[in-house]
Design an enzyme around this catalytic site. Structure first.
Site, PDB file in Angstrom:
ATOM      1  N   GLY A 184      38.586 -22.252  12.840  1.00 58.28           N
ATOM      2  CA  GLY A 184      37.861 -21.242  11.963  1.00 58.28           C
ATOM      3  C   GLY A 184      38.332 -19.893  12.208  1.00 58.28           C
ATOM      4  N   CYS A 185      38.100 -18.925  11.362  1.00 58.82           N
ATOM      5  CA  CYS A 185      38.223 -17.663  11.583  1.00 58.82           C
ATOM      6  C   CYS A 185      37.454 -16.993  12.477  1.00 58.82           C
ATOM      7  CB  CYS A 185      38.456 -16.820  10.117  1.00 58.82           C
ATOM      8  SG  CYS A 185      36.828 -17.214   9.373  1.00 58.82           S
ATOM      9  N   TYR A 186      36.511 -16.963  12.467  1.00 57.50           N
ATOM     10  CA  TYR A 186      35.449 -16.556  13.679  1.00 57.50           C
ATOM     11  C   TYR A 186      35.835 -16.997  14.892  1.00 57.50           C
ATOM     12  CZ  TYR A 186      32.195 -14.085  10.362  1.00 57.50           C
ATOM     13  OH  TYR A 186      31.592 -13.404   9.576  1.00 57.50           O
TER      14      TYR A 186
ATOM     15  N   THR B 144      38.714 -18.460  15.977  1.00 58.08           N
ATOM     16  CA  THR B 144      39.944 -17.945  16.357  1.00 58.08           C
ATOM     17  C   THR B 144      39.763 -16.723  17.202  1.00 58.08           C
ATOM     18  OG1 THR B 144      41.120 -19.015  14.674  1.00 58.08           O
ATOM     19  CG2 THR B 144      42.156 -17.159  15.895  1.00 58.08           C
ATOM     20  N   SER B 145      39.179 -15.524  16.402  1.00 54.24           N
ATOM     21  CA  SER B 145      39.057 -14.334  17.186  1.00 54.24           C
ATOM     22  C   SER B 145      38.256 -14.478  18.316  1.00 54.24           C
ATOM     23  CB  SER B 145      38.359 -13.326  15.913  1.00 54.24           C
ATOM     24  OG  SER B 145      36.975 -13.486  15.989  1.00 54.24           O
TER      25      SER B 145
END
Lengths: 344, 344, 344, 344
Positions: free
Chosen positions: B150-152, B154-155
């Site tokens: 997921g994007c969140y 990953t960060s």
């Protein structure tokens, strides 16, 4: 009864124009003078063209206000300049509401440590009330000098005060704040150049922002034990508004289920606090003096989370200043502060 | 040598169009098929007009791909739909890189608890590698199924992994994230209606966002003790990009002064991690597969703060998927992933 | 004296919420009812949360208003729906101010040609006054039905009326208009999905927009010869506001040097028209009922250029509707229409 | 074969950073030097941090480039500064592609009239080719000096050239253009201060913008009769992109129905022109060298309307400059100009 005469010192910035926007329709006052040393002689609408046809009065110099028999003065001046004015005008009959940071901290020493500047008028610090009416209403009444709070501190303090005053939280607190660009002032600079802000986002002044000490110092007046605030500001690609997302650990034994009740009770009868059941959005308070607050407890993580939203130029500056004036003169605290947000 | 044939399953969303944007110039592959059940028969450029003159191939149905002798397949499908595809195609010779959330968690039970949906193919969860190459490079190589993160997550994970893997932080961690609107998908809805987002900002899914468990579960594979993540997402008025501001307490005895060294060492030789000496901005990574990370320790508060920035559609989705493909085929990990941000 | 009772028919859209924003502080009226068929029973603040604490009244059905003894009714309904209401309520004692397009054109036939819909109440077209007070003040007074103008037409007509009424321009005129997204309504759709609008810009409805005929038809009532308007709307990545850039050729023999004088004279004493010496900006009128107009003549090209700016939701909709109400009741035309823009 | 050595003169602005973005992956060249007088000694990534890890080369002074045996030089300098460089380096072996306005007009006299500045090198005006390849491909080949066109002129000229070259339009033409803020340069100023641009819109330089004469002068080389262009630029709250909406009257007897055919024929085989059947949007060309053009005829009004969209920093500056370089060296005209827009 005749209207009270207001002087606005400093015309070119956003707080100056917001003060005029609000005071123009205030039922109890008239704007008697707006000063600007750099633009004196120009009309106010030359500096802020959206006021054309509405406020055409000529800007004057500070030294021209002496003859005007003012009833109250707002300082929309930069940090470090306000204290000179206050020092020079402390004996005047009118109360001063200072929108700068010069009189918000608890001592000249603290000021010098965080603002890298000598304080020229430490007595003002002693004399001033810190102007969040919801927390210091009685201290403000009757004061000659009100230190109008910073924008970030207003959002953080209002989001934390009930928990701190009830001694419900551990002293290590995270305040993660996001602000619109007007907080950086009216002057063009690289940080607020459109292509640097638009479609962009970042943190700044991590660990070092001056508002940290203002938040800590103010909350420490209300709590039983000294707090440490980790304050991180971020720059939003919006004009106005601050959202602060606040994380705190409950003290052991605290009844975490009571958080909503505690907030409701603390802010009951406050005309500018709205407790929400969803995280508040900037546009729900834009243009108004509201502070919308959402609070919750997460059982899974054992954290309190509160989220507050204000318009940094209104509740975070000019609006709260007018609320303080209303308090000083014992007027309805909402006078002049039309309360419907502009949305969208 | 002939190029490998890629199939992209799901054409209408942002991850689909980003995959095409990236793969179109990838030196080792050709796009052999793009599918869409709702738009089959239309050209790809009918769905995404900015591709006109560039990608005019006709969209086909999933059932048309069987005859194409594909070498690798990307799933740009919604959660809950991907697992059907994987179940039905698990025996095919090609590896599958799934951009949905269906195979990212550690068990069907966890999936069902956070996604409110039965999992139709638990075996896929066992078989899948979690596709953050910086953390799981060896596990990914040779896999038939990659669960693209997921994007969140990953960060958050990239901003925390060095501290967690070195057992440097207490288990209670705050991840305060801010994302652009493309994270909410291509479909128009009230939450992403322009007047609801523009000049606005707010938190959402406080305490309940599904990415919470993905962050926790993944980091727990790397750390010595189980973490609890307080994850709060916010919606930014920008198209792309995520900034995560992360707060963690050092464990007692940890040498807090070594934080920069720890990050430098952990990410040395990583082509897509850039350590920065200022908080990173979204536009500094926009359009690229970079994750920029800033880390610091605040002595005054005894907190570690790390801030990471990614493009949610690239390192947070399609770019990382291509990085995973490069890894599967043992190509240069940066192949096809042009690295200059578009700024402004 | 008791306040007049206002009914607002249609609560969920932007014109509905703007009417409430403006009328809430109008000195002569009280809001007696707000209707919504789809949300009846909910509070107004459930639909528009930024009104929480301010407007908590319950939404009712149209059929509930009969008993309320209303003094005036605003219709914030879609085109095609308004005419049903007007037809059914034409004999009621209260005047109706209709914000839709149903009664703005000069005949049922014209309506049907441009709106692709039969008109159910042609008599209303005959009875209605077209509500731009600056042009039709006397016609509006005493009317039972006011057709409140479209947003684009308001900006175009006010920018052209002096030239047309003085017969100064050739009949082929270009109106190149740019509007914020609120003009497209409150309902989420692909055209107003944030990533489709943000950092983007384009024209739409070239040659075919319905407002073309409204502009032509209205100006033709004022001019000596029939005009042909080339109207091209564009979608701006902003919430509110319209700028129309208008190009017209002077008729032979016209004293082009008098253009400023002609505008000044035409709009003298108009409280909501401000003539500017620089091209006006949206934010200089935002939130207000002002129309700012810049006019000039280019000797090199022999063109008149006029540029007008309005807030599409205020002077282009709800504000002008209130101005019309003030006219109907012979109140100060500016009553309730606080005039300071919100800027920034 | 070894790569050609490129020099970029002027590093701090947007055209400089775009040239680097594009040239970094160009298959035929290497960047041998980037100059900046104000920042020499700093790394390129110090000036543009998004290049960190990608372009760390040190900036040098113009006087340091002599020893480098450059093959081609791009001037990313302000107007008035470029001509000094060209004058001093006219005898060098390398061709110069100048992105400023110094060599675009047809005479020193015209330059002086519109730029209010003496021209120091009129011979350069005679020697230069005007660098729109679609119109002047043969003139450009073999030239030592290319005057790379302005951003607005590129969009206007490409939108009009087929009509002008076929003598289809009357000589009075309206060009209503809207541009993103990067067109105003990298330097922070009041006009591009975020709160002055965001959620705002206005025209500027009405009747007086310098690009007017560039559009006229260039089209006059192609048409049979001299044109008069009414050019009105507007500032959009976006980073990049220009849309020009162009209105022209057909000459009598012209077969207006052939407009699409005329455009199709004129631009057939052009790799960077895309004719569209809907008005083009900025984001459909963003980051690319495309010019998307929509053309139509309105029978009702007897007007041609063409609408063109470009990225002002690419087809309007750095991309077109690279296209010109490709032409000078007889490379594939699309080399290095990756063509997929970033959208959203």
């Amino acid at each position: 009864m005749s209207k009270k005469k207001v002087g606005i010192i400093g015309a070119t910035g956003y707080t100056g124009s917001e003060l005029v926007r609000i005071l123009l329709h205030h039922p109890e006052v008239e704007i008697a003078a707006i000063t600007s040393e750099s633009r004196k002689g120009d009309r106010f609408s030359d500096v802020h063209p959206f006021f054309r046809g509405l406020v055409e009065m000529q800007l004057v110099s500070i030294k021209d206000i002496e003859s005007l028999d003012l009833d109250v003065v707002f300082l929309a001046l930069p940090h470090g300049v306000s204290m000179d004015f206050v020092k020079d005008h402390a004996e005047k009959p009118y109360p001063i509401i200072d929108l700068s940071g010069d009189f918000r901290l608890d001592s000249a020493g603290t000021y010098e440590a965080w603002y890298n500047k000598d304080h020229v008028y430490p007595k003002g610090i002693e004399d001033a009330a810190y102007g969040i009416p919801e927390l210091f209403r009685e201290e403000i009444k009757g004061k000659k000098l009100v230190a109008n709070p910073g924008c970030y501190p207003t959002s953080a303090i209002l989001g934390l005060a009930p928990l701190v005053e009830h001694n419900m939280v551990e002293p290590n607190i995270i305040v993660d704040s996001k602000s619109g660009t007007t907080g950086a002032g009216v002057k063009a600079k690289a940080a607020t150049h459109f292509p640097n802000v638009n479609d962009n986002f970042k943190a700044y002044s991590v660990k070092t922002h001056r508002h940290t000490i203002e938040i800590e110092g103010t909350l420490n007046k209300k709590g039983e034990e000294d707090l440490t605030i980790q304050f991180t500001p971020h720059l939003l690609p919006v004009d106005r508004g601050i959202v602060s997302t606040i994380y705190a650990k409950p003290k052991e034994g605290v009844d975490t289920g009571r958080i909503n009740e505690v907030f409701r009770d603390y802010y009951k009868d406050e005309p500018f606090i709205r407790l929400t059941d969803q995280p508040p959005a900037i546009k729900e308070v834009r243009g108004t003096n509201f502070c919308d607050i959402y609070c919750t407890y997460d059982e899974r993580t054992n954290n309190f989370i509160t989220i507050s939203a204000i318009d940094n130029l209104v509740k975070g500056a000019a609006g709260q200043a007018v609320q303080n004036m209303n308090l000083l003169f014992d007027w309805d605290e909402t006078a002049g502060l039309g309360r419907v947000p502009m949305n969208p």
